[in-house]
Design a protein around this motif. Sequence first.
Motif, PDB file in Angstrom:
ATOM      1  N   GLY A   6       0.695  -1.219  -0.018  1.00 21.31           N
ATOM      2  CA  GLY A   6       0.068  -0.130   0.235  1.00 21.31           C
ATOM      3  C   GLY A   6       0.862   1.369  -0.056  1.00 21.31           C
ATOM      4  N   GLU A   7       2.258   1.177   0.158  1.00 24.13           N
ATOM      5  CA  GLU A   7       3.160   2.318   0.457  1.00 24.13           C
ATOM      6  C   GLU A   7       3.585   2.391  -1.162  1.00 24.13           C
ATOM      7  OE1 GLU A   7       3.613   4.371   2.780  1.00 24.13           O
ATOM      8  OE2 GLU A   7       2.141   3.353   4.015  1.00 24.13           O
ATOM      9  N   GLU A   8       4.583   3.132  -1.288  1.00 23.64           N
ATOM     10  CA  GLU A   8       5.373   3.235  -2.545  1.00 23.64           C
ATOM     11  C   GLU A   8       5.673   2.022  -3.248  1.00 23.64           C
ATOM     12  OE1 GLU A   8       6.549   4.814   0.212  1.00 23.64           O
ATOM     13  OE2 GLU A   8       6.566   7.015   0.045  1.00 23.64           O
ATOM     14  N   ILE A   9       6.197   1.125  -2.611  1.00 22.27           N
ATOM     15  CA  ILE A   9       6.592  -0.244  -2.904  1.00 22.27           C
ATOM     16  C   ILE A   9       5.916  -1.241  -2.188  1.00 22.27           C
ATOM     17  CG2 ILE A   9       8.590  -1.797  -3.484  1.00 22.27           C
ATOM     18  CD1 ILE A   9      10.610   0.571  -3.239  1.00 22.27           C
ATOM     19  N   PRO A  10       4.984  -1.825  -3.015  1.00 26.25           N
ATOM     20  CA  PRO A  10       4.063  -2.682  -2.347  1.00 26.25           C
ATOM     21  C   PRO A  10       4.800  -4.028  -2.252  1.00 26.25           C
ATOM     22  CG  PRO A  10       3.281  -2.465  -4.677  1.00 26.25           C
ATOM     23  CD  PRO A  10       4.364  -1.541  -4.567  1.00 26.25           C
ATOM     24  N   TYR A  11       5.689  -4.306  -1.616  1.00 29.29           N
ATOM     25  CA  TYR A  11       6.377  -5.647  -1.427  1.00 29.29           C
ATOM     26  C   TYR A  11       7.373  -5.606  -0.192  1.00 29.29           C
ATOM     27  CZ  TYR A  11       9.853  -9.386  -2.245  1.00 29.29           C
ATOM     28  OH  TYR A  11      10.273 -10.439  -2.180  1.00 29.29           O
ATOM     29  N   GLY A 114      13.168  -5.771 -10.864  1.00 32.58           N
ATOM     30  CA  GLY A 114      14.490  -6.702 -10.768  1.00 32.58           C
ATOM     31  C   GLY A 114      14.810  -7.078  -9.260  1.00 32.58           C
ATOM     32  N   ALA A 115      14.753  -6.009  -8.346  1.00 30.55           N
ATOM     33  CA  ALA A 115      14.957  -6.564  -6.949  1.00 30.55           C
ATOM     34  C   ALA A 115      14.047  -7.339  -6.388  1.00 30.55           C
ATOM     35  CB  ALA A 115      15.099  -5.175  -6.347  1.00 30.55           C
ATOM     36  N   VAL A 116      12.937  -7.214  -6.763  1.00 26.58           N
ATOM     37  CA  VAL A 116      11.693  -8.098  -6.203  1.00 26.58           C
ATOM     38  C   VAL A 116      12.000  -9.460  -6.736  1.00 26.58           C
ATOM     39  CG1 VAL A 116       9.172  -8.749  -6.427  1.00 26.58           C
ATOM     40  CG2 VAL A 116       9.978  -6.142  -5.847  1.00 26.58           C
ATOM     41  N   ARG A 128       5.196 -11.322 -10.497  1.00 24.30           N
ATOM     42  CA  ARG A 128       4.194 -11.016 -11.359  1.00 24.30           C
ATOM     43  C   ARG A 128       2.990 -10.352 -10.671  1.00 24.30           C
ATOM     44  NH1 ARG A 128      -0.654 -13.679 -13.577  1.00 24.30           N
ATOM     45  NH2 ARG A 128      -0.071 -15.845 -13.209  1.00 24.30           N
ATOM     46  N   GLN A 129       2.698 -10.961  -9.419  1.00 23.87           N
ATOM     47  CA  GLN A 129       1.613 -10.412  -8.435  1.00 23.87           C
ATOM     48  C   GLN A 129       2.282  -8.927  -8.161  1.00 23.87           C
ATOM     49  OE1 GLN A 129      -1.427 -11.369  -7.902  1.00 23.87           O
ATOM     50  NE2 GLN A 129      -1.488  -9.272  -7.210  1.00 23.87           N
ATOM     51  N   PHE A 130       3.644  -8.551  -7.961  1.00 26.46           N
ATOM     52  CA  PHE A 130       4.003  -7.485  -7.732  1.00 26.46           C
ATOM     53  C   PHE A 130       3.892  -6.534  -8.760  1.00 26.46           C
ATOM     54  CE2 PHE A 130       7.638  -4.425  -8.134  1.00 26.46           C
ATOM     55  CZ  PHE A 130       7.362  -3.381  -7.026  1.00 26.46           C
ATOM     56  N   ILE A 131       4.075  -6.897  -9.929  1.00 23.04           N
ATOM     57  CA  ILE A 131       3.760  -5.871 -10.937  1.00 23.04           C
ATOM     58  C   ILE A 131       2.342  -5.442 -11.010  1.00 23.04           C
ATOM     59  CG2 ILE A 131       3.829  -5.655 -13.498  1.00 23.04           C
ATOM     60  CD1 ILE A 131       6.423  -7.609 -13.298  1.00 23.04           C
ATOM     61  N   VAL A 132       1.424  -6.349 -10.687  1.00 21.53           N
ATOM     62  CA  VAL A 132      -0.019  -6.139 -10.778  1.00 21.53           C
ATOM     63  C   VAL A 132      -0.091  -5.257  -9.596  1.00 21.53           C
ATOM     64  CG1 VAL A 132      -2.247  -7.016 -10.397  1.00 21.53           C
ATOM     65  CG2 VAL A 132      -0.830  -8.303 -11.787  1.00 21.53           C
ATOM     66  N   ASN A 133       0.427  -5.540  -8.533  1.00 22.12           N
ATOM     67  CA  ASN A 133       0.072  -4.594  -7.148  1.00 22.12           C
ATOM     68  C   ASN A 133       0.726  -3.291  -7.494  1.00 22.12           C
ATOM     69  OD1 ASN A 133      -1.087  -6.847  -5.774  1.00 22.12           O
ATOM     70  ND2 ASN A 133       0.690  -7.405  -4.855  1.00 22.12           N
ATOM     71  N   LEU A 134       1.534  -2.958  -8.241  1.00 22.36           N
ATOM     72  CA  LEU A 134       2.170  -1.924  -8.421  1.00 22.36           C
ATOM     73  C   LEU A 134       1.523  -1.018  -9.270  1.00 22.36           C
ATOM     74  CD1 LEU A 134       5.184  -0.479  -7.959  1.00 22.36           C
ATOM     75  CD2 LEU A 134       5.806  -1.369 -10.227  1.00 22.36           C
ATOM     76  N   GLY A 135       0.636  -1.406 -10.037  1.00 22.45           N
ATOM     77  CA  GLY A 135      -0.335  -0.612 -10.812  1.00 22.45           C
ATOM     78  C   GLY A 135       0.151  -0.821 -12.287  1.00 22.45           C
ATOM     79  N   LEU A 136       0.973  -1.332 -12.658  1.00 19.27           N
ATOM     80  CA  LEU A 136       1.474  -1.439 -13.755  1.00 19.27           C
ATOM     81  C   LEU A 136       0.789  -1.970 -14.813  1.00 19.27           C
ATOM     82  CD1 LEU A 136       3.927  -0.402 -15.571  1.00 19.27           C
ATOM     83  CD2 LEU A 136       5.436  -2.477 -15.166  1.00 19.27           C
ATOM     84  N   LEU A 137       0.192  -3.181 -14.307  1.00 19.49           N
ATOM     85  CA  LEU A 137      -0.657  -4.218 -15.248  1.00 19.49           C
ATOM     86  C   LEU A 137      -2.027  -4.614 -14.368  1.00 19.49           C
ATOM     87  CD1 LEU A 137       2.217  -6.394 -16.410  1.00 19.49           C
ATOM     88  CD2 LEU A 137       1.096  -4.706 -17.753  1.00 19.49           C
TER      89      LEU A 137
END
Length: 142
Positions: A6-11, A114-116, A128-137
């Motif tokens: 929920g913050e800047e980096i959702p991981y 890459g770090a994730v 992949r889930q991180f990318i979704v959570n980031l709002g990129l996809l």
Amino acid sequence: MSYPPGEEIPYMFEDERLRDEALEAASAFSRPEGNKRLALIGDAVLRLILYMHGYVRGWSTEQMSDLQSKIVGTNVNLSLVGFRRGLDGRIRPNPAQNYVQEKLMATTVEAIIGAVYIDSGENIVVTRQFIVNLGLLPDLPE
């Protein structure tokens, strides 16, 4: 300290040094390459995820390439996601820069991906889930 979802980096990073490296721009004063090595990995992983998205749906190579081009082909989409998430307040830019430029933001978003990927033990599903959570996809289903 890792940023909670929920913050800047959702991981939640196990190795916070990876997160710190992802947020550091190239600089003659500290790391000459900054986050560029992680960005190369993030770019490759993001492309793989996008191509798999199209492959699973039976898309043509042209459709798959169009999706990749739209999401990764320019810095615009990646940088918009980063600015919307407020990452510009977390990036450690080169001291010679007064603000975070679009290209730096796009590189940083790729570096975070890459770090994730590395932090998760090279787990493509987690990434992949991180990318979704980031709002990129946001429309990328499981």
